[in-house]
Design an enzyme around this catalytic site. Structure first.
Site, mmCIF file in Angstrom:
data_model
loop_
_atom_site.group_PDB
_atom_site.id
_atom_site.type_symbol
_atom_site.label_atom_id
_atom_site.label_comp_id
_atom_site.label_asym_id
_atom_site.label_seq_id
_atom_site.Cartn_x
_atom_site.Cartn_y
_atom_site.Cartn_z
ATOM 1 N N TRP A 41 0.813 -1.225 0.000
ATOM 2 C CA TRP A 41 0.000 0.000 0.000
ATOM 3 C C TRP A 41 0.842 1.268 0.000
ATOM 4 O O TRP A 41 0.457 2.266 -0.593
ATOM 5 C CB TRP A 41 -1.099 -0.025 1.047
ATOM 6 C CG TRP A 41 -0.814 0.295 2.479
ATOM 7 C CD1 TRP A 41 0.193 -0.186 3.250
ATOM 8 C CD2 TRP A 41 -1.613 1.144 3.332
ATOM 9 N NE1 TRP A 41 0.078 0.302 4.528
ATOM 10 C CE2 TRP A 41 -1.017 1.116 4.608
ATOM 11 C CE3 TRP A 41 -2.763 1.913 3.138
ATOM 12 C CZ2 TRP A 41 -1.538 1.837 5.698
ATOM 13 C CZ3 TRP A 41 -3.285 2.618 4.227
ATOM 14 C CH2 TRP A 41 -2.674 2.578 5.489
ATOM 15 N N ARG A 62 0.481 -12.984 3.263
ATOM 16 C CA ARG A 62 -0.395 -11.879 3.646
ATOM 17 C C ARG A 62 -0.288 -10.784 2.604
ATOM 18 O O ARG A 62 0.745 -10.605 1.964
ATOM 19 C CB ARG A 62 -0.044 -11.355 5.037
ATOM 20 C CG ARG A 62 1.394 -10.925 5.206
ATOM 21 C CD ARG A 62 1.683 -10.625 6.675
ATOM 22 N NE ARG A 62 2.647 -9.559 6.821
ATOM 23 C CZ ARG A 62 3.773 -9.671 7.544
ATOM 24 N NH1 ARG A 62 4.076 -10.791 8.155
ATOM 25 N NH2 ARG A 62 4.587 -8.643 7.646
ATOM 26 N N SER A 63 -1.378 -10.055 2.420
ATOM 27 C CA SER A 63 -1.392 -8.969 1.456
ATOM 28 C C SER A 63 -1.319 -7.652 2.219
ATOM 29 O O SER A 63 -0.742 -7.594 3.317
ATOM 30 C CB SER A 63 -2.633 -9.070 0.564
ATOM 31 O OG SER A 63 -2.574 -8.141 -0.493
ATOM 32 N N PRO A 117 8.282 -14.038 10.872
ATOM 33 C CA PRO A 117 9.741 -14.195 10.866
ATOM 34 C C PRO A 117 10.493 -12.887 11.098
ATOM 35 O O PRO A 117 11.517 -12.873 11.788
ATOM 36 C CB PRO A 117 10.020 -14.761 9.464
ATOM 37 C CG PRO A 117 8.776 -15.540 9.147
ATOM 38 C CD PRO A 117 7.652 -14.719 9.719
ATOM 39 N N GLY A 161 -2.085 -3.111 7.212
ATOM 40 C CA GLY A 161 -1.249 -1.921 7.106
ATOM 41 C C GLY A 161 -1.148 -1.180 8.433
ATOM 42 O O GLY A 161 -0.202 -0.442 8.659
ATOM 43 N N ASP A 172 -0.174 -1.927 11.523
ATOM 44 C CA ASP A 172 0.443 -2.838 12.490
ATOM 45 C C ASP A 172 1.281 -2.020 13.473
ATOM 46 O O ASP A 172 2.368 -1.603 13.119
ATOM 47 C CB ASP A 172 1.283 -3.923 11.817
ATOM 48 C CG ASP A 172 1.988 -3.463 10.541
ATOM 49 O OD1 ASP A 172 1.726 -2.363 10.013
ATOM 50 O OD2 ASP A 172 2.831 -4.233 10.066
ATOM 51 N N GLU A 210 8.170 8.664 8.570
ATOM 52 C CA GLU A 210 6.959 7.920 8.204
ATOM 53 C C GLU A 210 5.767 8.305 9.074
ATOM 54 O O GLU A 210 4.630 8.079 8.690
ATOM 55 C CB GLU A 210 7.211 6.410 8.306
ATOM 56 C CG GLU A 210 7.593 5.973 9.699
ATOM 57 C CD GLU A 210 7.587 4.471 9.910
ATOM 58 O OE1 GLU A 210 7.259 3.727 8.981
ATOM 59 O OE2 GLU A 210 7.907 4.051 11.032
ATOM 60 N N GLU A 253 7.041 -1.285 17.064
ATOM 61 C CA GLU A 253 8.017 -2.370 17.121
ATOM 62 C C GLU A 253 9.423 -1.997 16.687
ATOM 63 O O GLU A 253 10.308 -2.813 16.700
ATOM 64 C CB GLU A 253 7.553 -3.501 16.190
ATOM 65 C CG GLU A 253 6.164 -3.982 16.486
ATOM 66 C CD GLU A 253 5.868 -5.250 15.702
ATOM 67 O OE1 GLU A 253 5.759 -6.294 16.336
ATOM 68 O OE2 GLU A 253 5.770 -5.188 14.463
#
Length: 515
Positions: free
Chosen positions: A155, A201-202, A267, A299, A301, A494, A509
């Protein structure tokens, strides 16, 4: 508890003892570092060497031996990505002339220079020996977000593409689109990013919109014709793998959700996910890990948005992403269905155009019946388990305006009143992601650029001058925040913390990323 399949088959990058020991030893500040490291030889040889090392140490390899093993069998992260300066980059694009203010014009000129720093191309080594890399080979060079994000993201790339078109770099934009379409031809959907550990996942589905922006800019209908089937395949993925039926008022509606039924820790955030699982009963771990992946697919997260209605809404272990029907996802799909209808009309295929027009009409009715709240004047995520809307504030509550998925353009004025009632217009430096402070990054006090866009361009579509004026003021606020921080730090971030006069954001995170 059912055991879910791992996010990919690789016993180095997706699951298994090697991944577990390395990530739990926390050899790097960021777990993503290890899964981005290429192998020095074939995975079978590396696994064989690790098995003998592990059995020599009773399956608990000491830190120095692990470090030595990685030095011998892995290359440093990022080695398979080469810097690339886009060929269609040119000094002084036309948009600069339109900026009246000299300081803002000079800033925009510096931002235009950034394309040269963020371009990457994949080394041919990845094409020759794909099993040695977590990166999935891409034919065309691309632009990355920057920082820890060495590869492109689904995205994010929509806004990258918009910027490329403003900078008159349609060739680079087309290359990025081509990479996404290749991924759909190969995997049937667009993964979160081109890494094996992201494959299942998308992310928010903006591919059809990217195509629409590119075609509007270039009139390249031949490219559209060659790839319309891939665009249809991507929408089919959401319709078949991410659909959910909701019953409201005696009627059943088909909508979509984020849902990633794959097990194990992510991962790239392995140790965090493994430690978080300590907070839940053993039988609930796989479900927790699947919900974290669904959160990554959204998106957002991570965010209190996916924790509401859980046992402890302040803790990430309560995450329940797949139990919610998100406003933004369904608005994006509604928009994509409308675009597919226009594409087919453009290509002279009226029966397909009609089919997509009907799909959009059905979704519009579902948005209205399930997510719209007449009293509050906005749309809200629907909680499938509790059978009710989540009335918390998120900028995504106005996504249908941005996506043009409204039965009446005057709803933008209702949305303005909703923003006033929620006291969102009192924030001078940007629109907050939520009004809850959880320490997660998609929450208060962080503001994210894509969410400003959802609200600003949503309001700007209103027929009412007053509503459009508020959109302009919100855009002005955001530009000022970005400009002020850039003047101090010479960097774009960001996310921004809007509670402290607009500083680089935090939480979540990893450290805040420039790019």
């Amino acid at each position: 508890q059912e055991t879910l399949p791992p996010p990919c088959e690789s016993q180095i990058y997706c699951h298994g003892e090697l991944l577990h020991q390395v990530q739990m030893a926390k050899l790097y500040q960021d777990d993503k570092q290890f899964v981005d490291m290429p192998l020095a030889s074939h995975p079978d040889q590396v696994l064989l060497a690790f098995r003998s090392l592990a059995s020599a140490h009773n399956h608990s390899v000491p830190r120095p031996q692990l470090q030595a093993f990685l030095r011998e069998h892995f290359w440093p992260a990022g080695m398979e990505l080469q810097p690339w300066v886009p060929e269609d980059w040119a000094d002084s694009p036309r948009f600069l002339e339109k900026i009246a203010d000299a300081r803002l014009r000079s800033w925009a000129g510096q931002l235009h220079q950034l394309w040269k720093k963020l371009g990457k191309k994949v080394s041919r080594d990845v094409l020759r020996e794909p099993e040695r890399f977590s990166l999935i080979y891409q034919r065309r060079p691309f632009v990355v977000p920057g920082g820890r994000f060495r590869e492109f993201y689904y995205w994010d790339s929509y806004w990258v593409l918009e910027g490329l078109l403003v900078s008159e770099m349609a060739g680079t934009a087309k290359g990025m689109l081509q990479n996404f379409l290749d991924l759909v031809w190969t995997y049937g959907h667009v993964p979160n990013g081109p890494r094996v550990y992201y494959l299942q996942r998308s992310q928010p589905p903006l591919l059809a919109l990217m195509m629409a922006r590119y075609v509007a800019h270039t009139n390249d209908t031949a490219f559209l014709r060659d790839n319309i089937r891939a665009l249809a395949m991507e929408l089919d993925f959401w319709a078949e793998k991410r659909n959910v039926s909701v019953s409201v008022g005696g009627r059943s509606y088909d909508l979509n959700r984020y849902h990633v039924p794959y097990g194990g820790p992510r991962p790239e955030s392995y140790s965090k996910d493994a430690e978080l699982a300590g907070a839940v009963p053993e039988g609930a771990r796989e479900a927790l890990w699947a919900e974290l992946k669904a959160g990554a697919e959204s998106g957002w997260d991570f965010s209190s948005r996916w924790l509401v209605g859980g046992r402890d809404p302040s803790s990430l272990s309560s995450i329940r992403t797949s139990k919610l029907v998100p406003v933004d996802l369904n608005a994006f799909l509604c928009q994509a269905e409308g675009l597919m209808s226009s594409f087919h009309s453009l290509l002279g295929n009226e029966s397909e155009a009609t089919r997509y027009r009907n799909l959009r009409a059905r979704r519009l009715a579902a948005l209205e019946a399930v997510l719209w709240d007449e009293e509050k004047g906005a749309w809200f995520d629907y909680d499938l388990e509790h059978g009710k809307k989540n009335h918390e504030f998120y900028p995504s509550n106005l996504a249908p305006l941005w996506a043009g998925c409204v039965s009446d353009p005057a709803l933008a004025d209702r949305a303005l009143k909703y923003l006033e009632d929620s006291q969102i217009l009192t924030y001078q430096h940007g629109i907050p992601t939520s009004l809850r402070q959880t320490g997660q990054q998609w929450d208060f006090p962080n503001a994210w650029a894509p969410l400003q866009d959802l609200v600003i361009r949503g309001l700007a579509r209103s027929p009412s001058p007053k509503t459009r004026e508020v959109a302009f003021q919100l855009a002005q606020n955001w530009i000022q925040t970005n400009f002020r921080v850039y003047s101090q730090k010479s960097a774009m971030y960001e996310k921004y913390d809007i509670s402290s006069g607009g500083q680089p954001g935090g939480g979540g995170e990893y450290e805040v990323q420039e790019g």
